[in-house]
Design a protein around this motif. Structure first.
Motif, PDB file in Angstrom:
ATOM      1  N   TYR A 103     -37.947  11.107  10.483  1.00 32.77           N
ATOM      2  CA  TYR A 103     -39.363  10.759  10.413  1.00 32.77           C
ATOM      3  C   TYR A 103     -39.937  10.729  11.823  1.00 32.77           C
ATOM      4  CZ  TYR A 103     -38.087   6.104  12.130  1.00 32.77           C
ATOM      5  OH  TYR A 103     -37.621   5.074  12.897  1.00 32.77           O
ATOM      6  N   SER A 179     -46.607   5.164   4.604  1.00 32.13           N
ATOM      7  CA  SER A 179     -46.228   6.519   5.025  1.00 32.13           C
ATOM      8  C   SER A 179     -46.902   7.594   4.175  1.00 32.13           C
ATOM      9  CB  SER A 179     -44.709   6.673   4.982  1.00 32.13           C
ATOM     10  OG  SER A 179     -44.203   6.419   3.679  1.00 32.13           O
ATOM     11  N   TRP A 185     -46.566   6.810   9.512  1.00 32.98           N
ATOM     12  CA  TRP A 185     -45.418   7.615   9.920  1.00 32.98           C
ATOM     13  C   TRP A 185     -45.174   8.654   8.832  1.00 32.98           C
ATOM     14  CZ3 TRP A 185     -45.067   2.311   9.177  1.00 32.98           C
ATOM     15  CH2 TRP A 185     -44.468   1.879   7.993  1.00 32.98           C
ATOM     16  N   TRP A 187     -42.349  11.018   6.739  1.00 38.40           N
ATOM     17  CA  TRP A 187     -40.962  11.365   6.384  1.00 38.40           C
ATOM     18  C   TRP A 187     -40.875  12.879   6.253  1.00 38.40           C
ATOM     19  CZ3 TRP A 187     -37.298   7.961   6.986  1.00 38.40           C
ATOM     20  CH2 TRP A 187     -37.634   6.601   6.956  1.00 38.40           C
ATOM     21  N   GLU A 188     -40.142  13.494   7.165  1.00 44.78           N
ATOM     22  CA  GLU A 188     -40.180  14.940   7.317  1.00 44.78           C
ATOM     23  C   GLU A 188     -39.561  15.683   6.133  1.00 44.78           C
ATOM     24  OE1 GLU A 188     -38.319  15.408  11.094  1.00 44.78           O
ATOM     25  OE2 GLU A 188     -39.936  14.361  12.162  1.00 44.78           O
ATOM     26  N   ASN A 200     -33.806   5.163   4.069  1.00 43.47           N
ATOM     27  CA  ASN A 200     -34.662   4.254   4.823  1.00 43.47           C
ATOM     28  C   ASN A 200     -34.329   2.803   4.515  1.00 43.47           C
ATOM     29  OD1 ASN A 200     -37.128   3.298   6.270  1.00 43.47           O
ATOM     30  ND2 ASN A 200     -37.783   2.786   4.196  1.00 43.47           N
TER      31      ASN A 200
END
Length: 311
Positions: A103, A179, A185, A187-188, A200
């Motif tokens: 992330y 997210s 942020w 989360w890729e 996570n």
């Protein structure tokens, strides 16, 4: 002495609180009330979660309450430990994917790869989780280590483990909003919990357990853990205040009844999530997670479980 003459034992004279003691206590109750109002009113007025504002309020609360409960030196030790451990593993995960997952943060001034406020938020939230867990375990933070027998030995490891679970419980009910919806942020590689990977939550428990365990070992050293009497007076702060704020955090992300129910959001992998389902799930997690746990802690405090002493 005549049998007809009863022996009278005078009642102890209560120690009056000084003005210097009342001011910090009023400040703590003011912060407690403000946290609860923020958690309740922001979602109702704006339709958005009040998690970030509520978390920022935990920081001054933790400093004031923590100094009264543990003293300046031990409270600053807790701050340094939480800040260093959390930032180290946040940076490590952003670079390597361990322990939380892959992330990155968006915007905000950063210390290396992590926004500056993240470390203090771990400290403030961690302090609430630590004392709420302590209340659930009957004032366990005042009885740590072998000096308190079997109970102290069990508390030394059970308290950090439970406090870490309470931290993770908070994140389970809020991370998807922060997210997937708010993009604080990213989360890729997405994840099954509305765009958040299960790693996570494993990472949250692991990292927070580490800094709680370090603090517990510090408190358990001879001469530092002063026994149950050091937390029983107003002078040392009340367990009810952190438990109330922790309970209030369960309300901060309850936006199901106020947020738009027809929108969809897309995570970094292109998966679309329905915000109505997301908000409803987070609300349910918080009701039967944070709120239930917080109310249980408050019940134990009200019953006097946290003021009883054991050999």
């Amino acid at each position: 002495m005549s049998a007809a003459t009863p022996r009278t034992i005078p009642a102890p004279t209560p120690t009056p609180r000084s003005r210097a003691d009342r001011k910090p206590n009023l400040a703590l109750w003011a912060l407690t009330g403000l946290s609860l109002l923020t958690a309740l009113l922001v979602p109702l007025v704006t339709g958005e979660a009040s998690t970030r504002a509520a978390l920022l309020l935990t920081i001054p609360f933790a400093f004031i309450h923590g100094i009264r409960r543990y003293g300046v030196r031990q409270l600053l030790t807790f701050f340094v430990v939480t800040f260093v451990v959390s930032n180290f593993f946040e940076d490590l995960s952003i670079i390597t994917g361990f322990p939380f997952g892959d992330y990155h943060y968006t915007g905000a001034p950063k210390l290396l790869e992590v926004p500056i406020q993240i470390g203090p938020i771990y400290f403030g939230l961690g302090y609430l989780a630590w004392l709420t867990a302590s209340a659930l375990l009957d004032n366990a933070d005042s009885r740590l280590g072998r000096a308190h027998g079997r109970t102290g030995t069990i508390n030394l490891f059970a308290l950090p483990a439970l406090a870490a679970a309470l931290m993770t419980m908070f994140d389970l009910g809020s991370d998807s909003i922060s997210s997937t919806v708010s993009h604080v942020w990213i989360w890729e590689h997405g994840g099954g919990v509305f765009g958040v990977p299960y790693t996570n939550y494993l990472g949250w428990w692991f990292v927070t357990y580490l800094f709680f365990q370090i603090f517990a070992l510090i408190l358990a050293r001879p001469g530092l853990n002063r026994g149950p009497q050091h937390t029983t007076g107003l002078r040392h702060g009340s367990l009810a205040q952190p438990a109330l704020i922790y309970t209030g955090l369960g309300l901060a992300s309850i936006t199901y009844f106020t947020a738009a129910h027809t929108t969809r959001v897309t995570d970094a992998t292109g998966v679309a999530w329905n915000t109505a389902a997301l908000n409803e799930t987070m609300m349910t997690i918080n009701i039967f997670g944070l709120i239930v746990v917080g109310l249980l802690a408050l019940t134990k405090i009200a019953r006097g479980d946290t003021t009883r002493t054991t050999p």
